[in-house]
Scaffold this motif. Sequence first.
Motif, PDB file in Angstrom:
ATOM      1  N   PRO A   1       0.790  -1.235   0.000  1.00 24.03           N
ATOM      2  CA  PRO A   1       0.000   0.000   0.000  1.00 24.03           C
ATOM      3  C   PRO A   1       0.819   1.280   0.000  1.00 24.03           C
ATOM      4  CG  PRO A   1      -0.004  -0.979   2.188  1.00 24.03           C
ATOM      5  CD  PRO A   1       0.697  -1.955   1.296  1.00 24.03           C
ATOM      6  N   PHE A   2       2.150   1.158   0.128  1.00 20.02           N
ATOM      7  CA  PHE A   2       2.998   2.346   0.171  1.00 20.02           C
ATOM      8  C   PHE A   2       4.127   2.222  -0.845  1.00 20.02           C
ATOM      9  CE2 PHE A   2       1.292   1.844   4.503  1.00 20.02           C
ATOM     10  CZ  PHE A   2       0.574   3.041   4.585  1.00 20.02           C
ATOM     11  N   PRO A   3       4.604   3.342  -1.397  1.00 21.69           N
ATOM     12  CA  PRO A   3       5.693   3.304  -2.382  1.00 21.69           C
ATOM     13  C   PRO A   3       7.056   3.208  -1.713  1.00 21.69           C
ATOM     14  CG  PRO A   3       5.061   5.576  -2.001  1.00 21.69           C
ATOM     15  CD  PRO A   3       4.131   4.727  -1.153  1.00 21.69           C
ATOM     16  N   THR A   4       8.067   2.906  -2.509  1.00 19.83           N
ATOM     17  CA  THR A   4       9.440   2.956  -2.010  1.00 19.83           C
ATOM     18  C   THR A   4       9.949   4.391  -2.134  1.00 19.83           C
ATOM     19  OG1 THR A   4      10.489   2.533  -4.154  1.00 19.83           O
ATOM     20  CG2 THR A   4       9.843   0.604  -2.849  1.00 19.83           C
ATOM     21  N   ARG A   5      10.991   4.693  -1.432  1.00 16.57           N
ATOM     22  CA  ARG A   5      11.588   6.030  -1.496  1.00 16.57           C
ATOM     23  C   ARG A   5      12.157   6.308  -2.884  1.00 16.57           C
ATOM     24  NH1 ARG A   5      11.295   3.616   2.928  1.00 16.57           N
ATOM     25  NH2 ARG A   5      11.239   4.564   5.005  1.00 16.57           N
ATOM     26  N   ALA A   6      12.687   5.263  -3.506  1.00 17.06           N
ATOM     27  CA  ALA A   6      13.242   5.428  -4.853  1.00 17.06           C
ATOM     28  C   ALA A   6      12.145   5.786  -5.856  1.00 17.06           C
ATOM     29  CB  ALA A   6      13.964   4.155  -5.283  1.00 17.06           C
ATOM     30  N   GLU A   7      10.975   5.175  -5.710  1.00 20.53           N
ATOM     31  CA  GLU A   7       9.858   5.469  -6.613  1.00 20.53           C
ATOM     32  C   GLU A   7       9.393   6.914  -6.472  1.00 20.53           C
ATOM     33  OE1 GLU A   7       7.909   0.958  -6.834  1.00 20.53           O
ATOM     34  OE2 GLU A   7       7.303   2.363  -5.254  1.00 20.53           O
ATOM     35  N   VAL A   8       9.297   7.380  -5.235  1.00 23.07           N
ATOM     36  CA  VAL A   8       8.891   8.761  -4.987  1.00 23.07           C
ATOM     37  C   VAL A   8       9.906   9.719  -5.606  1.00 23.07           C
ATOM     38  CG1 VAL A   8       8.563  10.508  -3.194  1.00 23.07           C
ATOM     39  CG2 VAL A   8       7.576   8.233  -2.906  1.00 23.07           C
ATOM     40  N   THR A   9      11.169   9.419  -5.446  1.00 25.25           N
ATOM     41  CA  THR A   9      12.224  10.266  -6.016  1.00 25.25           C
ATOM     42  C   THR A   9      12.172  10.257  -7.537  1.00 25.25           C
ATOM     43  OG1 THR A   9      13.616   9.762  -4.101  1.00 25.25           O
ATOM     44  CG2 THR A   9      14.707  10.708  -6.032  1.00 25.25           C
ATOM     45  N   ASP A  10      11.923   9.092  -8.120  1.00 26.54           N
ATOM     46  CA  ASP A  10      11.807   8.957  -9.575  1.00 26.54           C
ATOM     47  C   ASP A  10      10.696   9.851 -10.117  1.00 26.54           C
ATOM     48  OD1 ASP A  10      11.993   7.926 -12.226  1.00 26.54           O
ATOM     49  OD2 ASP A  10      10.510   6.381 -11.743  1.00 26.54           O
ATOM     50  N   ILE A  11       9.529   9.814  -9.483  1.00 31.00           N
ATOM     51  CA  ILE A  11       8.398  10.624  -9.926  1.00 31.00           C
ATOM     52  C   ILE A  11       8.723  12.109  -9.794  1.00 31.00           C
ATOM     53  CG2 ILE A  11       5.998  11.254  -9.389  1.00 31.00           C
ATOM     54  CD1 ILE A  11       5.689   8.291  -8.415  1.00 31.00           C
ATOM     55  N   THR A  12       9.312  12.484  -8.666  1.00 35.22           N
ATOM     56  CA  THR A  12       9.670  13.887  -8.428  1.00 35.22           C
ATOM     57  C   THR A  12      10.577  14.418  -9.524  1.00 35.22           C
ATOM     58  OG1 THR A  12       9.460  13.600  -6.033  1.00 35.22           O
ATOM     59  CG2 THR A  12      10.756  15.482  -6.799  1.00 35.22           C
ATOM     60  N   HIS A  13      11.592  13.652  -9.864  1.00 33.76           N
ATOM     61  CA  HIS A  13      12.548  14.121 -10.874  1.00 33.76           C
ATOM     62  C   HIS A  13      11.943  14.109 -12.274  1.00 33.76           C
ATOM     63  CE1 HIS A  13      16.241  14.922  -8.635  1.00 33.76           C
ATOM     64  NE2 HIS A  13      15.824  13.977  -7.804  1.00 33.76           N
ATOM     65  N   ALA A  14      11.020  13.201 -12.555  1.00 31.48           N
ATOM     66  CA  ALA A  14      10.335  13.226 -13.849  1.00 31.48           C
ATOM     67  C   ALA A  14       9.547  14.525 -14.009  1.00 31.48           C
ATOM     68  CB  ALA A  14       9.414  12.017 -13.991  1.00 31.48           C
ATOM     69  N   VAL A  15       8.901  14.965 -12.928  1.00 33.53           N
ATOM     70  CA  VAL A  15       8.171  16.239 -12.946  1.00 33.53           C
ATOM     71  C   VAL A  15       9.145  17.394 -13.167  1.00 33.53           C
ATOM     72  CG1 VAL A  15       6.788  17.848 -11.570  1.00 33.53           C
ATOM     73  CG2 VAL A  15       6.281  15.396 -11.513  1.00 33.53           C
ATOM     74  N   TRP A  16      10.240  17.394 -12.432  1.00 30.29           N
ATOM     75  CA  TRP A  16      11.213  18.491 -12.553  1.00 30.29           C
ATOM     76  C   TRP A  16      11.902  18.504 -13.913  1.00 30.29           C
ATOM     77  CZ3 TRP A  16      13.841  17.963  -7.055  1.00 30.29           C
ATOM     78  CH2 TRP A  16      12.938  18.431  -6.092  1.00 30.29           C
ATOM     79  N   GLU A  17      12.045  17.337 -14.538  1.00 34.65           N
ATOM     80  CA  GLU A  17      12.642  17.289 -15.871  1.00 34.65           C
ATOM     81  C   GLU A  17      11.703  17.865 -16.924  1.00 34.65           C
ATOM     82  OE1 GLU A  17      13.685  13.221 -16.503  1.00 34.65           O
ATOM     83  OE2 GLU A  17      15.514  13.333 -15.291  1.00 34.65           O
ATOM     84  N   GLY A  18      10.396  17.910 -16.629  1.00 35.16           N
ATOM     85  CA  GLY A  18       9.453  18.553 -17.537  1.00 35.16           C
ATOM     86  C   GLY A  18       8.447  17.645 -18.204  1.00 35.16           C
ATOM     87  N   THR A  19       8.260  16.418 -17.703  1.00 32.39           N
ATOM     88  CA  THR A  19       7.280  15.541 -18.339  1.00 32.39           C
ATOM     89  C   THR A  19       5.874  16.145 -18.254  1.00 32.39           C
ATOM     90  OG1 THR A  19       6.583  13.229 -18.521  1.00 32.39           O
ATOM     91  CG2 THR A  19       6.662  14.145 -16.299  1.00 32.39           C
ATOM     92  N   ASP A  20       5.056  15.891 -19.277  1.00 34.70           N
ATOM     93  CA  ASP A  20       3.676  16.384 -19.285  1.00 34.70           C
ATOM     94  C   ASP A  20       2.741  15.452 -18.538  1.00 34.70           C
ATOM     95  OD1 ASP A  20       3.286  18.766 -21.413  1.00 34.70           O
ATOM     96  OD2 ASP A  20       4.857  17.418 -22.127  1.00 34.70           O
ATOM     97  N   CYS A  21       2.981  14.148 -18.680  1.00 29.62           N
ATOM     98  CA  CYS A  21       2.089  13.141 -18.085  1.00 29.62           C
ATOM     99  C   CYS A  21       2.916  12.048 -17.421  1.00 29.62           C
ATOM    100  CB  CYS A  21       1.211  12.470 -19.152  1.00 29.62           C
ATOM    101  SG  CYS A  21       0.295  13.576 -20.223  1.00 29.62           S
TER     102      CYS A  21
END
Length: 464
Positions: free
Chosen positions: A279-299
Amino acid sequence: MLPKTKIIATLGPVSFDKIPDLEKEGVSIFRINGAHVNPEKGREIVGQIRSQAPSAKIMLDLAGPKIRVGKLWKEPLCLSPGARVRLVGKKEGCEGEIPIVYDHLEEELGSHHRVFLADGSIQIEILGKSEKGLEGKVIYGGYLLSRKGVNFPDIPTHLPCLTEKDKEDLEWGIQAGVDMFSLSFVRQGEDVKELKKRIQDLGGKVPVIAKLEKPQALENLSQIMAEADGVMVARGDLGIEVAYQEIGIHQRRIIQEALIHAKPVITATQLLLSMVEHPFPTRAEVTDITHAVWEGTDCLMVSDETAGGKYPKEAVRVLREVIQAAEKEEAKHHHLIPFRKTSFPILQHSVCYGAYSLAERVGAKGILASTEHGSTPRILASYRPKQPIYAFTNSISTHTLLSLCRGVHPVLLEGRNHGRAQKDEMVQYILQKGLLQKGDPVVLIGTSPFESGEKTNWMEVIFL
């Protein structure tokens, strides 16, 4: 409030009855995986989405020419490291054989070529050819099942971009009214052109998203960007076909290229894979999503998490919350991005950049864009303004494409008002929906006169 970055969720057995819940958590686009549905089931799913989440968009994923293991003589087949195996190019294998459903197997592979099975979890090195097939050695072993995926990372494969299954899915998809198609294993711009022609021949007019998961696609990235309406960083097969240490590098390059072409880009695969079981994510997954947003992904797109996982709703909620946190932090460091070179006409691009910088300098609460084909709001969105972009169009396909763009809120207009009437219509919509307040400064941008067919050539600041 939903984040600027859009969320795409793949539907499957565990989520067909959770469509409203997923939409409530932040999903704006639902993906149907063509590899796992027949026409009857596909139409049923489209009907479910339309009735339960009418404002959501529907993406039908065309499976493409995926090479698979044929029917094994024994299942599961245990492959131990160091064991000698024989690969044959046929649909069903005899004892001691691993059948690969690929007609050119023995013709194209040779000594020292690698064969990856089951998403790369089993790896075989080809030692040479014999009269009976390809002789190989297991490097990394495991249990193999029939129909598992096969990758040849060392050679380009000679397969059509559309299979017969894809053509069947394309036909029922257009008849059912899906909003967009994503094409798997795109290798060159011609693959996208072929799909677009088939869509047109079938009477459709919908965006095409090119899934980038082959080394050839990376080599032909610029031509694919030019032909596709948007692209997807499909990290599943891409992570098998290229060196694992280069996946993040390729993701960053693709996103940057998409920003230059002002095309929406989707980042996908294993965003929250641990939430298939937990039911909870790993820390690496959260970091991956964060950096995808900062890199500029639309979706950002979830697949197994919502198609077959134990916690589909929770996965979407976590994804939304991480995106929101990343965007909030990003906003603290917001700055004006310098003018960049693009393939767009200099006048149109300059006016769009002027509107972006003007909105920043005057503290506008929103940008209102009038558009026919969507290029104006796409250029604006590529600079990632802090203001929401409200894009007004009377084209259904443009409305669909803009639904993929970060920070863009597409609005479908019924009429074709021009000049002052068009401006009044946009302002009236914003106020009636309560999106902004009376007296708020906004930047308007579009073409004058609208019916002239010219590119974007005007902008102005008004107070609502």
